[in-house]
Scaffold this motif. Structure first.
Motif, PDB file in Angstrom:
ATOM      1  N   GLY A 238      25.233  -1.921 -52.486  1.00  0.00           N
ATOM      2  CA  GLY A 238      24.350  -0.927 -52.342  1.00  0.00           C
ATOM      3  C   GLY A 238      24.787   0.433 -52.702  1.00  0.00           C
ATOM      4  N   ILE A 239      25.537   0.717 -53.686  1.00  0.00           N
ATOM      5  CA  ILE A 239      26.012   1.714 -54.460  1.00  0.00           C
ATOM      6  C   ILE A 239      25.270   2.242 -55.659  1.00  0.00           C
ATOM      7  CG2 ILE A 239      27.849   3.122 -55.362  1.00  0.00           C
ATOM      8  CD1 ILE A 239      29.676   1.273 -53.665  1.00  0.00           C
ATOM      9  N   LYS A 240      24.778   3.124 -55.782  1.00  0.00           N
ATOM     10  CA  LYS A 240      23.984   3.570 -56.961  1.00  0.00           C
ATOM     11  C   LYS A 240      24.864   3.555 -58.241  1.00  0.00           C
ATOM     12  CE  LYS A 240      20.401   6.443 -54.595  1.00  0.00           C
ATOM     13  NZ  LYS A 240      19.379   5.373 -54.871  1.00  0.00           N
ATOM     14  N   PRO A 241      24.686   2.924 -59.261  1.00  0.00           N
ATOM     15  CA  PRO A 241      25.363   2.713 -60.175  1.00  0.00           C
ATOM     16  C   PRO A 241      25.294   3.904 -61.162  1.00  0.00           C
ATOM     17  CG  PRO A 241      24.143   0.743 -59.911  1.00  0.00           C
ATOM     18  CD  PRO A 241      23.580   1.792 -59.202  1.00  0.00           C
ATOM     19  N   ILE A 242      25.899   4.898 -61.262  1.00  0.00           N
ATOM     20  CA  ILE A 242      25.900   6.265 -62.076  1.00  0.00           C
ATOM     21  C   ILE A 242      27.462   6.298 -62.752  1.00  0.00           C
ATOM     22  CG2 ILE A 242      24.437   7.322 -60.547  1.00  0.00           C
ATOM     23  CD1 ILE A 242      26.836   9.039 -59.532  1.00  0.00           C
ATOM     24  N   ARG A 243      27.500   6.772 -63.899  1.00  0.00           N
ATOM     25  CA  ARG A 243      28.760   6.879 -64.768  1.00  0.00           C
ATOM     26  C   ARG A 243      29.989   7.154 -64.021  1.00  0.00           C
ATOM     27  NH1 ARG A 243      24.572   9.160 -67.486  1.00  0.00           N
ATOM     28  NH2 ARG A 243      24.115   8.186 -69.636  1.00  0.00           N
ATOM     29  N   ALA A 244      29.719   8.337 -62.990  1.00  0.00           N
ATOM     30  CA  ALA A 244      31.005   8.563 -62.102  1.00  0.00           C
ATOM     31  C   ALA A 244      31.598   7.491 -61.446  1.00  0.00           C
ATOM     32  CB  ALA A 244      30.581   9.893 -61.238  1.00  0.00           C
ATOM     33  N   ARG A 245      30.608   6.766 -60.806  1.00  0.00           N
ATOM     34  CA  ARG A 245      31.066   5.628 -59.907  1.00  0.00           C
ATOM     35  C   ARG A 245      31.741   4.290 -60.960  1.00  0.00           C
ATOM     36  NH1 ARG A 245      29.363   8.897 -57.078  1.00  0.00           N
ATOM     37  NH2 ARG A 245      31.549   9.272 -57.478  1.00  0.00           N
ATOM     38  N   LEU A 246      31.267   4.267 -62.152  1.00  0.00           N
ATOM     39  CA  LEU A 246      31.606   3.336 -62.941  1.00  0.00           C
ATOM     40  C   LEU A 246      33.233   4.125 -63.413  1.00  0.00           C
ATOM     41  CD1 LEU A 246      28.732   2.369 -65.726  1.00  0.00           C
ATOM     42  CD2 LEU A 246      30.031   0.793 -63.912  1.00  0.00           C
ATOM     43  N   ALA A 247      33.167   5.079 -63.812  1.00  0.00           N
ATOM     44  CA  ALA A 247      34.683   5.759 -64.048  1.00  0.00           C
ATOM     45  C   ALA A 247      35.661   5.273 -62.979  1.00  0.00           C
ATOM     46  CB  ALA A 247      34.404   7.174 -64.221  1.00  0.00           C
ATOM     47  N   GLU A 248      35.200   5.631 -61.633  1.00  0.00           N
ATOM     48  CA  GLU A 248      36.301   5.020 -60.430  1.00  0.00           C
ATOM     49  C   GLU A 248      36.459   3.709 -60.421  1.00  0.00           C
ATOM     50  OE1 GLU A 248      34.286   8.723 -57.891  1.00  0.00           O
ATOM     51  OE2 GLU A 248      33.862   6.448 -57.414  1.00  0.00           O
TER      52      GLU A 248
ATOM     53  N   THR B 289      19.301   0.515 -68.934  1.00  0.00           N
ATOM     54  CA  THR B 289      18.543   1.653 -69.244  1.00  0.00           C
ATOM     55  C   THR B 289      19.084   2.801 -68.299  1.00  0.00           C
ATOM     56  OG1 THR B 289      16.772   0.972 -67.510  1.00  0.00           O
ATOM     57  CG2 THR B 289      16.667   0.578 -69.902  1.00  0.00           C
ATOM     58  N   ILE B 290      18.455   4.089 -68.349  1.00  0.00           N
ATOM     59  CA  ILE B 290      19.045   5.301 -67.429  1.00  0.00           C
ATOM     60  C   ILE B 290      17.884   5.713 -66.628  1.00  0.00           C
ATOM     61  CG2 ILE B 290      20.170   7.446 -67.118  1.00  0.00           C
ATOM     62  CD1 ILE B 290      21.936   5.167 -68.125  1.00  0.00           C
ATOM     63  N   ARG B 291      17.771   5.793 -65.207  1.00  0.00           N
ATOM     64  CA  ARG B 291      16.652   6.024 -64.756  1.00  0.00           C
ATOM     65  C   ARG B 291      16.929   7.446 -64.196  1.00  0.00           C
ATOM     66  NH1 ARG B 291      16.864   1.838 -59.692  1.00  0.00           N
ATOM     67  NH2 ARG B 291      15.001   3.465 -59.169  1.00  0.00           N
ATOM     68  N   GLU B 292      16.082   7.655 -62.990  1.00  0.00           N
ATOM     69  CA  GLU B 292      16.090   8.969 -62.681  1.00  0.00           C
ATOM     70  C   GLU B 292      17.413   9.122 -61.979  1.00  0.00           C
ATOM     71  OE1 GLU B 292      12.644   9.949 -60.181  1.00  0.00           O
ATOM     72  OE2 GLU B 292      11.417   9.591 -61.524  1.00  0.00           O
TER      73      GLU B 292
ATOM     74  N   ARG C 242      20.315   9.905 -63.095  1.00  0.00           N
ATOM     75  CA  ARG C 242      21.113   9.215 -63.892  1.00  0.00           C
ATOM     76  C   ARG C 242      21.684   7.825 -63.644  1.00  0.00           C
ATOM     77  NH1 ARG C 242      25.031  14.441 -65.049  1.00  0.00           N
ATOM     78  NH2 ARG C 242      23.545  15.823 -66.045  1.00  0.00           N
ATOM     79  N   VAL C 243      20.654   7.119 -62.678  1.00  0.00           N
ATOM     80  CA  VAL C 243      20.959   5.812 -62.377  1.00  0.00           C
ATOM     81  C   VAL C 243      21.090   4.816 -63.322  1.00  0.00           C
ATOM     82  CG1 VAL C 243      20.609   4.030 -60.659  1.00  0.00           C
ATOM     83  CG2 VAL C 243      20.608   6.454 -59.730  1.00  0.00           C
ATOM     84  N   ILE C 244      22.095   3.949 -63.563  1.00  0.00           N
ATOM     85  CA  ILE C 244      22.223   2.840 -64.765  1.00  0.00           C
ATOM     86  C   ILE C 244      21.200   1.469 -64.313  1.00  0.00           C
ATOM     87  CG2 ILE C 244      23.416   1.593 -66.072  1.00  0.00           C
ATOM     88  CD1 ILE C 244      25.756   3.729 -65.713  1.00  0.00           C
ATOM     89  N   GLU C 245      20.557   1.126 -64.762  1.00  0.00           N
ATOM     90  CA  GLU C 245      19.773  -0.197 -64.517  1.00  0.00           C
ATOM     91  C   GLU C 245      19.957  -1.296 -65.615  1.00  0.00           C
ATOM     92  OE1 GLU C 245      15.307  -0.410 -64.247  1.00  0.00           O
ATOM     93  OE2 GLU C 245      15.751  -0.486 -62.047  1.00  0.00           O
ATOM     94  N   LEU C 246      20.337  -2.425 -65.060  1.00  0.00           N
ATOM     95  CA  LEU C 246      20.218  -3.636 -65.847  1.00  0.00           C
ATOM     96  C   LEU C 246      18.939  -4.099 -66.314  1.00  0.00           C
ATOM     97  CD1 LEU C 246      22.974  -5.676 -63.862  1.00  0.00           C
ATOM     98  CD2 LEU C 246      23.410  -4.326 -65.747  1.00  0.00           C
ATOM     99  N   THR C 247      18.860  -4.078 -67.655  1.00  0.00           N
ATOM    100  CA  THR C 247      17.838  -4.865 -68.299  1.00  0.00           C
ATOM    101  C   THR C 247      17.645  -6.264 -68.146  1.00  0.00           C
ATOM    102  OG1 THR C 247      18.827  -5.289 -70.343  1.00  0.00           O
ATOM    103  CG2 THR C 247      17.622  -3.212 -70.120  1.00  0.00           C
ATOM    104  N   HIS C 248      16.590  -7.013 -68.548  1.00  0.00           N
ATOM    105  CA  HIS C 248      16.462  -8.258 -68.276  1.00  0.00           C
ATOM    106  C   HIS C 248      17.750  -9.181 -69.033  1.00  0.00           C
ATOM    107  CE1 HIS C 248      14.904 -12.562 -68.255  1.00  0.00           C
ATOM    108  NE2 HIS C 248      15.383 -12.751 -69.398  1.00  0.00           N
ATOM    109  N   GLU C 249      18.118  -8.702 -70.138  1.00  0.00           N
ATOM    110  CA  GLU C 249      19.225  -9.024 -70.845  1.00  0.00           C
ATOM    111  C   GLU C 249      20.479  -8.892 -70.292  1.00  0.00           C
ATOM    112  OE1 GLU C 249      21.598 -11.387 -73.250  1.00  0.00           O
ATOM    113  OE2 GLU C 249      19.617 -11.284 -73.194  1.00  0.00           O
ATOM    114  N   GLY C 250      20.741  -7.602 -69.700  1.00  0.00           N
ATOM    115  CA  GLY C 250      22.143  -7.229 -69.055  1.00  0.00           C
ATOM    116  C   GLY C 250      22.205  -7.778 -67.784  1.00  0.00           C
TER     117      GLY C 250
END
Length: 258
Positions: free
Chosen positions: A23-33, A56-59, A61-69
């Motif tokens: 339930g954590i929003k996947p943003i670049r900062a969280r990925l870096a951590e 894809t990048i949503r509002e 800066r939330v990272i969202e997996l595509t169908h392939e991802g």
């Protein structure tokens, strides 16, 4: 495409899935951590994943997996957790070592081998940390990582809901699962195992304030800095940052014996 590049893609997509799962929003900062990488490196890699159609990048800066991802993330999570199942239940690897070893296996395991492991242990539907293994037929369309999980509350939330009158009642907890985000800390896992704080085990817990004194019912914004957890074979005090990654069930309160 090089093997190194494939592994990096899988690692990032898996990390996005894991954040979603908690339930954590996947943003670049969280990925870096999560991946212990620099922000520029993460930004560059995420840009490549966008270019290749995996995210894809949503509002905000939330990272969202595509169908392939999502398809790739789903496959890698299935392989990872089936590897953990095999390493723990068949190979007999120590509980605290299973996650790290499975992280190596997930990138080289074929779908056929994953299916063989599932057939070998058909009654095991969760990994050794209590997290569900995605089924082979699970489709990525509309598949939310969080939807795989049960509604077991986080330890901190469950603790805040316990009866606060310790003189008239007791209320225990049962560990349901320990998230991927905690499994990277091998020493913590070893400490949890030593105290029998593992999925399926009953525990007792309380917030602990700055002075080190147990504070039953103490909210995290009321001065608590850690949580003391008592298992069958020992007790452990852990920082609040790890508390939300341990999920539990509240057991029925019972009167104390006089």
């Amino acid at each position: 495409m090089s093997t190194d590049l494939v592994d990096t893609t899988q690692m990032y997509l898996k990390a996005v899935w894991e954040l979603e799962e908690e339930g954590i929003k996947p943003i670049r900062a969280r990925l870096a951590e999560r991946l212990d990488q620099s922000k520029p490196t993460v930004s560059e890699t995420v840009a490549r994943l966008v270019r290749d159609g995996y995210v894809t990048i949503r509002e905000r800066r939330v990272i969202e997996l595509t169908h392939e991802g999502r398809s790739v993330a789903l496959r890698i999570m299935r392989k990872h957790r089936l590897a953990e199942v095999l390493l723990y239940h068949v190979v007999g690897l120590a509980w605290e070592d299973v996650h790290e070893e499975a992280c190596r296996w997930e990138h080289v395991m074929s779908v056929a081998v994953a299916d063989k492991i599932a057939a070998l242990l058909p009654d095991v539907t969760s990994d050794p940390y209590g997290n569900p293994v995605p089924a082979a037929w699970t489709q990525p369309e509309g598949c939310d990582a969080h939807a795989f999980l049960d509604d077991a509350p986080m330890l901190g939330d469950a603790l805040g809901s316990l009866p606060q009158d310790a003189e008239t009642s007791t209320c225990g907890l049962r560990v349901v699962r320990i998230s991927e985000l905690t499994q990277v800390d091998r020493q913590l896992l070893a400490d949890l195992r030593e105290c029998a704080i593992m999925p399926g085990q009953d525990i007792r817990a309380s917030f602990v304030g700055n002075d080190g004194v147990d504070e039953a019912g103490q909210a995290r914004d009321g001065g608590a800095r850690s949580v003391r957890i008592e298992g069958k074979t020992g007790a452990l005090q852990i920082p609040l940052e790890f508390v939300d990654h341990i999920h539990v069930r509240v057991l029925q309160a019972e009167p104390q014996q006089s």
